[in-house]
Design a protein around this motif. Structure first.
Motif, mmCIF file in Angstrom:
data_model
loop_
_atom_site.group_PDB
_atom_site.id
_atom_site.type_symbol
_atom_site.label_atom_id
_atom_site.label_comp_id
_atom_site.label_asym_id
_atom_site.label_seq_id
_atom_site.Cartn_x
_atom_site.Cartn_y
_atom_site.Cartn_z
ATOM 1 N N UNK A 1 0.827 -1.218 0.000
ATOM 2 C CA UNK A 1 0.000 0.000 0.000
ATOM 3 C C UNK A 1 0.855 1.259 0.000
ATOM 4 N N UNK A 2 2.125 1.128 -0.407
ATOM 5 C CA UNK A 2 3.019 2.269 -0.280
ATOM 6 C C UNK A 2 4.144 2.196 -1.304
ATOM 7 N N UNK A 3 4.427 3.330 -1.951
ATOM 8 C CA UNK A 3 5.615 3.494 -2.797
ATOM 9 C C UNK A 3 6.233 4.821 -2.386
ATOM 10 N N UNK A 4 7.427 4.759 -1.834
ATOM 11 C CA UNK A 4 8.021 5.962 -1.254
ATOM 12 C C UNK A 4 9.501 6.059 -1.598
ATOM 13 N N UNK A 5 9.924 7.242 -2.043
ATOM 14 C CA UNK A 5 11.333 7.511 -2.317
ATOM 15 C C UNK A 5 12.033 7.884 -1.023
ATOM 16 N N UNK B 1 -5.519 12.995 -11.091
ATOM 17 C CA UNK B 1 -6.617 12.347 -10.362
ATOM 18 C C UNK B 1 -7.390 11.368 -11.229
ATOM 19 N N UNK B 2 -7.295 11.496 -12.564
ATOM 20 C CA UNK B 2 -8.095 10.662 -13.441
ATOM 21 C C UNK B 2 -7.746 9.181 -13.307
ATOM 22 N N UNK B 3 -6.443 8.886 -13.308
ATOM 23 C CA UNK B 3 -6.038 7.479 -13.204
ATOM 24 C C UNK B 3 -5.170 7.219 -11.978
ATOM 25 N N UNK B 4 -5.177 8.161 -11.053
ATOM 26 C CA UNK B 4 -4.469 8.013 -9.784
ATOM 27 C C UNK B 4 -2.977 7.747 -9.963
ATOM 28 N N UNK B 5 -2.378 8.376 -10.963
ATOM 29 C CA UNK B 5 -0.954 8.243 -11.220
ATOM 30 C C UNK B 5 -0.244 9.529 -10.839
ATOM 31 N N UNK B 6 0.835 9.391 -10.082
ATOM 32 C CA UNK B 6 1.658 10.539 -9.720
ATOM 33 C C UNK B 6 2.862 10.619 -10.656
ATOM 34 N N UNK B 7 3.038 11.782 -11.251
ATOM 35 C CA UNK B 7 4.220 12.042 -12.070
ATOM 36 C C UNK B 7 5.279 12.662 -11.161
ATOM 37 N N UNK B 8 6.463 12.069 -11.150
ATOM 38 C CA UNK B 8 7.488 12.503 -10.201
ATOM 39 C C UNK B 8 8.778 12.838 -10.935
ATOM 40 N N UNK C 1 15.663 11.666 -15.751
ATOM 41 C CA UNK C 1 14.879 10.698 -14.981
ATOM 42 C C UNK C 1 13.483 11.238 -14.702
ATOM 43 N N UNK C 2 12.506 10.377 -14.799
ATOM 44 C CA UNK C 2 11.161 10.704 -14.334
ATOM 45 C C UNK C 2 10.476 9.406 -13.916
ATOM 46 N N UNK C 3 9.460 9.535 -13.069
ATOM 47 C CA UNK C 3 8.769 8.360 -12.536
ATOM 48 C C UNK C 3 7.264 8.575 -12.599
ATOM 49 N N UNK C 4 6.551 7.488 -12.731
ATOM 50 C CA UNK C 4 5.107 7.469 -12.534
ATOM 51 C C UNK C 4 4.801 6.361 -11.541
ATOM 52 N N UNK C 5 4.008 6.673 -10.535
ATOM 53 C CA UNK C 5 3.656 5.647 -9.555
ATOM 54 C C UNK C 5 2.149 5.578 -9.394
ATOM 55 N N UNK C 6 1.696 4.383 -9.130
ATOM 56 C CA UNK C 6 0.293 4.147 -8.830
ATOM 57 C C UNK C 6 0.259 3.232 -7.610
ATOM 58 N N UNK C 7 0.029 3.828 -6.450
ATOM 59 C CA UNK C 7 0.068 3.061 -5.203
ATOM 60 C C UNK C 7 -1.075 2.058 -5.125
ATOM 61 N N UNK C 8 -2.203 2.408 -5.734
ATOM 62 C CA UNK C 8 -3.351 1.505 -5.694
ATOM 63 C C UNK C 8 -3.070 0.208 -6.447
ATOM 64 N N UNK C 9 -2.394 0.330 -7.605
ATOM 65 C CA UNK C 9 -2.074 -0.845 -8.413
ATOM 66 C C UNK C 9 -0.690 -1.409 -8.102
ATOM 67 N N UNK C 10 0.015 -0.765 -7.184
ATOM 68 C CA UNK C 10 1.352 -1.222 -6.753
ATOM 69 C C UNK C 10 2.369 -1.310 -7.898
ATOM 70 N N UNK C 11 2.414 -0.268 -8.719
ATOM 71 C CA UNK C 11 3.444 -0.280 -9.743
ATOM 72 C C UNK C 11 4.117 1.078 -9.850
ATOM 73 N N UNK C 12 5.344 1.021 -10.373
ATOM 74 C CA UNK C 12 6.165 2.214 -10.580
ATOM 75 C C UNK C 12 6.815 2.099 -11.949
ATOM 76 N N UNK C 13 6.808 3.191 -12.712
ATOM 77 C CA UNK C 13 7.467 3.245 -14.013
ATOM 78 C C UNK C 13 8.649 4.197 -13.924
ATOM 79 N N UNK C 14 9.802 3.716 -14.325
ATOM 80 C CA UNK C 14 11.009 4.540 -14.353
ATOM 81 C C UNK C 14 11.344 4.844 -15.802
ATOM 82 N N UNK C 15 11.345 6.120 -16.146
ATOM 83 C CA UNK C 15 11.744 6.564 -17.478
ATOM 84 C C UNK C 15 13.120 7.213 -17.379
ATOM 85 N N UNK C 16 14.042 6.677 -18.151
ATOM 86 C CA UNK C 16 15.408 7.203 -18.129
ATOM 87 C C UNK C 16 15.864 7.370 -19.578
ATOM 88 N N UNK C 17 15.784 8.605 -20.080
ATOM 89 C CA UNK C 17 16.070 8.828 -21.490
ATOM 90 C C UNK C 17 15.107 8.012 -22.337
#
Length: 584
Positions: free
Chosen positions: A352-356, A367-374, A384-400
């Motif tokens: 239930x948690x994704x934390x840097x 708010x539409x899809x509950x994704x945080x752009x970081x 570097x950029x990240x997208x996280x969705x704590x509800x679905x328990x996934x994180x996307x790491x974009x690096x170049x």
């Protein structure tokens, strides 16, 4: 009986001409229903194939009739005695044994999607050599086969050059209808070469064009440089130029390496003759240079630097060619660690948690899809950029251009790989090339993961065309680092020799190396101080150069149904000519 025998020989020669002329050119859509084993990896029960399936079908059909007619020929005439049969027989036997022992027999019989080099195709290759050695045994026969090859090469070169400049016949409405069954026209839009200004031609991949053109181009160049008549000099010069243009348009570094190797062979073997006729070499290489410049080819440094002066990832980064390399992707006790040479992230992932940890991100909440752009402040975090969705328990790491998707499931952190399947973050076994994995467009990465497979294929291989089933497709970390895409499927080793070693075994590879090496060595001894007034010597050197070019390109390319039949026929012609030349 003589009439029947002559007619039989004509039929066999026609069959060889058909294979060497039409197999590389065949291109027609077929929706191939895959078997269960290939589907597991390919993730599609239907394989959309323009380039390989019908080549395989026509090749096997032609090979079947070739076998029947050749057996009748042997019954009437017997068979030539030569030591070249032994390594060919050893390879064939081991290929068959590998097929019987194979875990994935369906692939062995049908072939892997987009490739279709099954056991019957491999045996067909060896049949071509044996038939050529026995049937093509006079000047008229050699001339017939080579004329068929060069007509095909001329047409393919014209098509390829037009394709390079976006005037491709197959991209027109008329062309699409030629290669697509009724009702399936819309699939042509998926042709990868349309509008790319790079030559795929009818061979699916520009690297295969490179293997073809390096081999046939060197054959034409060898005949040009030793030509005794002005009309043949002119014709072979035109063909050499077209094939060189074909090669440059493919942008295949492997093909270019093969072409250079073949050229060295030609120049050395004909050195005495060319001292008196140097002007023709000056002319053709001037023309080649103009072609190179006109087609906006890459710098020679870009073509050869990877091979001649390989650099590590760190060196390429310091020279500004790549972003800071990824040095670590790992997880332990619910903590994900991502590290490059300039930046480092530690991320807690739980149900239930994704934390840097130890960093203050800038959050943009959707708010539409509950994704945080970081994103993070600082020059080192620029790419570097990240997208996280704590509800679905996934994180996307974009690096170049790289992207990786991580999930927390059942107490562990997993990365999405091919077909979005999830894989644990683990290191796979590798041998060599550490720090040089990007060598040859990341071929060295594939080789480093392929070499450990060989400990299981010393005597018997895994089976023809089964390479993709044994490559560690779960190496999502390696694929992320060196392919930028952990979802990619590695279906070939980009190396002819590793391909053979994995599929049919190391001993079978040694048999082929003996076959090829014996031919090249015998040709070298036979022709190195030869008189080029003899057609046998002129053609023998050209064939030797062509075989060498293909085998050098094979260090970076695989065997493929679009090109391999041409190589095996050329090899058979070369062997037959050495037998003739030795007997004068």
């Amino acid at each position: 009986m003589n009439f029947d025998n002559n007619k039989l020989i004509k039929i066999i020669k026609f069959n060889l001409c058909f294979i060497i002329t039409f197999i590389p050119s065949i291109m027609y859509l077929h929706l191939v229903e895959g078997g269960q084993t290939a589907t597991e990896l390919w993730d599609s029960f239907i394989n959309l194939d323009f380039y390989s399936y019908y080549k395989m079908i026509f090749f096997l059909t032609a090979s079947f009739f070739l076998l029947i007619t050749f057996l009748k020929y042997v019954d009437l005439n017997g068979i030539k005695k030569t030591n070249y049969y032994l390594p060919a027989a050893v390879y064939s036997i081991l290929a068959v044994l590998s097929s019987f022992r194979a875990e994935y027999k369906e692939i062995v019989i049908k072939g892997f999607p987009d490739r279709y080099e099954n056991i019957f195709v491999l045996l067909g290759y060896l049949l071509l050599v044996v038939v050529a050695v026995n049937i093509v045994d006079n000047k008229k026969s050699f001339k017939l086969i080579l004329k068929a090859l060069f007509i095909s090469a001329f047409i393919l070169a014209i098509h390829g050059i037009l394709q390079f400049y976006n005037y491709d016949l197959l991209a027109t409405e008329f062309g699409r209808k030629l290669i697509t069954p009724d009702g399936l026209d819309f699939f042509v839009d998926r042709l990868s070469f349309v509008g790319k200004k790079v030559i795929y031609s009818t061979m699916y991949n520009p690297n295969y064009v490179g293997s073809y053109t390096s081999m046939v181009g060197i054959l034409a160049l060898g005949l040009y440089s030793s030509s005794q008549k002005k009309n043949k000099l002119f014709i072979s010069g035109i063909l050499s130029t077209l094939l060189f243009s074909f090669l440059i348009g493919s942008r295949s570094r492997a093909g270019f390496m093969g072409f250079i190797a073949g050229t060295v062979i030609i120049l050395y073997m004909q050195r005495q003759f060319l001292k008196k006729h140097w002007i023709r070499i000056f002319v053709i290489f001037t023309v080649f240079t103009l072609v190179f410049i006109t087609m906006n080819a890459r710098n020679l440094d870009e073509i050869f630097s990877d091979v001649l002066f390989p650099r590590t990832e760190q060196e390429k980064y310091l020279e500004g060619e790549i972003l800071p390399p990824i040095t670590e992707v790992s997880s332990e006790a619910g903590k994900l660690k991502l590290k490059t040479t300039e930046a480092e992230f530690e991320i807690i992932m739980a149900s239930d948690q994704i934390e840097f940890l130890n960093k203050q991100p800038i959050n943009v909440y959707n708010s539409k899809d509950e994704v945080k752009e970081i994103i993070f402040k600082g020059k080192q975090y620029l790419h570097h950029s990240f997208q996280i969705n704590e509800k679905e328990n996934y994180l996307i790491w974009n690096y170049g251009a790289k992207s990786a998707q991580f999930y927390y499931q059942d107490g562990q952190i997993l990365m999405a790989g091919m077909h979005n399947n999830l894989y644990p973050l683990k290191k796979v076994e590798s041998i060599g090339f550490k720090g040089y994995e990007r060598l040859g467009s990341s071929r060295a990465y594939i080789w480093s993961r392929t070499l450990p497979l060989l400990k299981d294929t010393i005597f018997i291989g895994h089976g023809p065309d089964t390479y993709a089933m044994y490559f560690p497709q779960d190496d999502v970390i390696g694929k992320l680092k060196f392919f930028s895409n952990p979802e990619i499927i590695v279906d070939k080793p980009h190396n002819l020799y590793l391909q053979v070693a994995v599929n049919t075994g190391i001993i079978s590879l040694l048999a082929l190396l003996y076959l090829w090496g014996n031919y090249i060595f015998s040709s070298f001894v036979l022709y190195k101080n030869s008189d080029l007034s003899s057609w046998k010597n002129r053609l023998g050197i050209a064939l030797m150069g062509a075989v060498t070019a293909y085998l050098v390109a094979g260090f970076f390319n695989d065997s493929v149904i679009s090109v391999a039949p041409v190589f095996w026929i050329i090899l058979g012609l070369g062997i037959s000519l050495t037998i003739l030349a030795k007997g004068n």
